[in-house]
Scaffold this active site. Sequence first.
Site, PDB file in Angstrom:
ATOM      1  N   THR A  92      35.443  40.745  46.150  1.00 19.28           N
ATOM      2  CA  THR A  92      34.857  40.653  47.479  1.00 19.28           C
ATOM      3  C   THR A  92      34.199  39.294  47.682  1.00 19.28           C
ATOM      4  OG1 THR A  92      34.468  42.982  47.687  1.00 19.28           O
ATOM      5  CG2 THR A  92      32.970  41.555  48.893  1.00 19.28           C
ATOM      6  N   GLU A 101      38.127  34.274  38.814  1.00 21.30           N
ATOM      7  CA  GLU A 101      38.141  35.018  37.552  1.00 21.30           C
ATOM      8  C   GLU A 101      39.219  34.502  36.592  1.00 21.30           C
ATOM      9  OE1 GLU A 101      38.522  38.984  39.020  1.00 21.30           O
ATOM     10  OE2 GLU A 101      36.358  39.279  39.122  1.00 21.30           O
TER      11      GLU A 101
END
Lengths: 383, 383
Positions: free
Chosen positions: B179, B259
């Site tokens: 998000t 990530e």
Amino acid sequence: MSVTAAKGFTAAGIAAGIKENGNPDLALVVNNGPRRAAAGVFTSNRVKAAPVLWSEQVLKTGELAAVVLNSGGANACTGPQGFQDTHATAEKAAEVLGVGAGEVAVASTGLIGVHLPMDKLLPGVEKAAAELSEHGGEKAAIAIKTTDTVHKTAVVSRDRWTVGGMAKGAGMLAPGLATMLVVLTTDADLDAPELDKALRAATRVTFDRVDSDGCMSTNDTVLLLASGASGTTPAYDDFADAVREVCDSLGRQLIGDAEGASKDIRVEVVNAATEADAVEVGRSIARNNLLKCAIHGEDPNWGRVLSAIGTTNAAFEPDRLNVAINGVWVCKNGSVGEDRDLVDMRYREVTITADLAAGTESAVIWTNDLTADYVHENSAYSS
Amino acid sequence: MSVTAAKGFTAAGIAAGIKENGNPDLALVVNNGPRRAAAGVFTSNRVKAAPVLWSEQVLKTGELAAVVLNSGGANACTGPQGFQDTHATAEKAAEVLGVGAGEVAVASTGLIGVHLPMDKLLPGVEKAAAELSEHGGEKAAIAIKTTDTVHKTAVVSRDRWTVGGMAKGAGMLAPGLATMLVVLTTDADLDAPELDKALRAATRVTFDRVDSDGCMSTNDTVLLLASGASGTTPAYDDFADAVREVCDSLGRQLIGDAEGASKDIRVEVVNAATEADAVEVGRSIARNNLLKCAIHGEDPNWGRVLSAIGTTNAAFEPDRLNVAINGVWVCKNGSVGEDRDLVDMRYREVTITADLAAGTESAVIWTNDLTADYVHENSAYSS
């Protein structure tokens, strides 16, 4: 058995030296008749490899005498020289087999953007022709492997006729992880339009619903050749069913051998308003990297299923969605359902069921998990 | 500086106990006026989290007094209870700040499908209100982190007014890795329609063109609040430019912290027939797992760029496509170009240039590579 399970076919698989490691890299499949009816479906990628452009063209006659397949080089994005190389390959096969070049399909797989070593490939065609055999199906299946760890074959026999086939790759017509090459053969006595109809019907619900990593190859090719050697003309529905069964088996084998995969994931979408909605939702779930990582970690992370569904245009209400993982309804009415700790994900096959509560249609998409091995296999060297 | 760089704003970031590890997890941003104009853009995912549904609703007035943000739980797919929890959060903030609940936006991030621990969150709002400060911007930015390794802030100051902001996540409005939550503040004196126009213009070419992993969140939220405290009304173009600059910086920071990423990839599509074509092609390249693995392996595998372009509907001829990687034109006219060994990929930033040779439009999409660390981070535990 593979492509030589059906009567009227011979095949060979040899090491032509295209692969630097000396592994088998060239296959030849020959239809000895009496018929030479054929059909094919190809990648929908707009960047098409030379052999795809060639084979689409020759198939317009509805006849094929032979197929030459090579691994070790895709002959894609290779310009006019690449097309000439494919043409020369077909010419060489035609010459040694005593047929016309326009009756020879060519399929290639391997690295994009590299010219094929024609000084090795053309002598390889001669060598393969010399080794053609009614028992050559398995060797042909082995020669088309790239990153495949096993070769893939399937056979369905009915009363007096057979459909057999071989496949390489771990993907689909559109899209595909690696290039998918498939050759199917049958000794049923059918004409090209019937083959075409049965092949398209089968690929639509099998290879087209195998989505390993969302990437579409420039080279995907599925061919179906009929020799008529059984002297039998099956009812169309029986034949189409057998073709679908062989495609289903080969598609399942492709997913089972997908690069780096540790889980085979069956995405079932049920109660969709239309089949197209079911396929769109299934594909969206199958392509969600976050979900594919979660499944790798045996984490029944249903939130990632819902967020994937939410990106589609399918008919559904968010607060009526239900999701089961391996039969446990972890999401009910778009919210928390049964205890996620009840989900057992220790086995290789995982089933995700998405209930859209919007109709009665359904579809199944097969995919696999996303693993560090996939990253390694696709980053450590060019493929 | 973050959201308190602009005059008229106070903020706080505290540990409310939502995260089990005790890290900061609740932020409060308050607009002390004199104006309270506001605009927002939200995820286009059809499965929207409760705070998105709430904040979209309250923004219809074009005014916001405060924003409550929490990490540690997305409050998505949590049903009617989830919406009540968001409502209660806004009510609590309204009560302690002496404003109306309809003037309070709420944003949440974390695991989907888990109810928020309201017994910790509501006292957290009180605690945060007690710590509100003109220097609280950085603490607020820290409190909204989830898998972020660093907090992200940006400030652009012009003559007598300022735009500042904070962001968390590594994604975009549509789609997003995790998000993305962004709060921007300004002390410029502008009304809600102007803020809305500037915000949409900025996000369209910044956050909307950051595509880390192709996954769209249920919670993405970007808010812009104006206090008017500078007493200055800038020219619209100057203001829009400053907002774009802050969004651009935050978007770049999101990609830089994606990530598991080891490479930041700038995908430039040039000479497209339309800007929409350029964006479609750029996004297709940015979402190609095989290419993203190759870039991770510092392999200038341009064939994967071409196969990604080939899946789009953009105007181009396959034999006129050109591709450069870090300035080396490895593909010319759809075929082999300059020597791929000339490409230097040792640095973190990699530029892929796709020349469609079909027009004069262009676009840039930012993405990152696909790594084993990404797989690990998204498979080893729920997130």
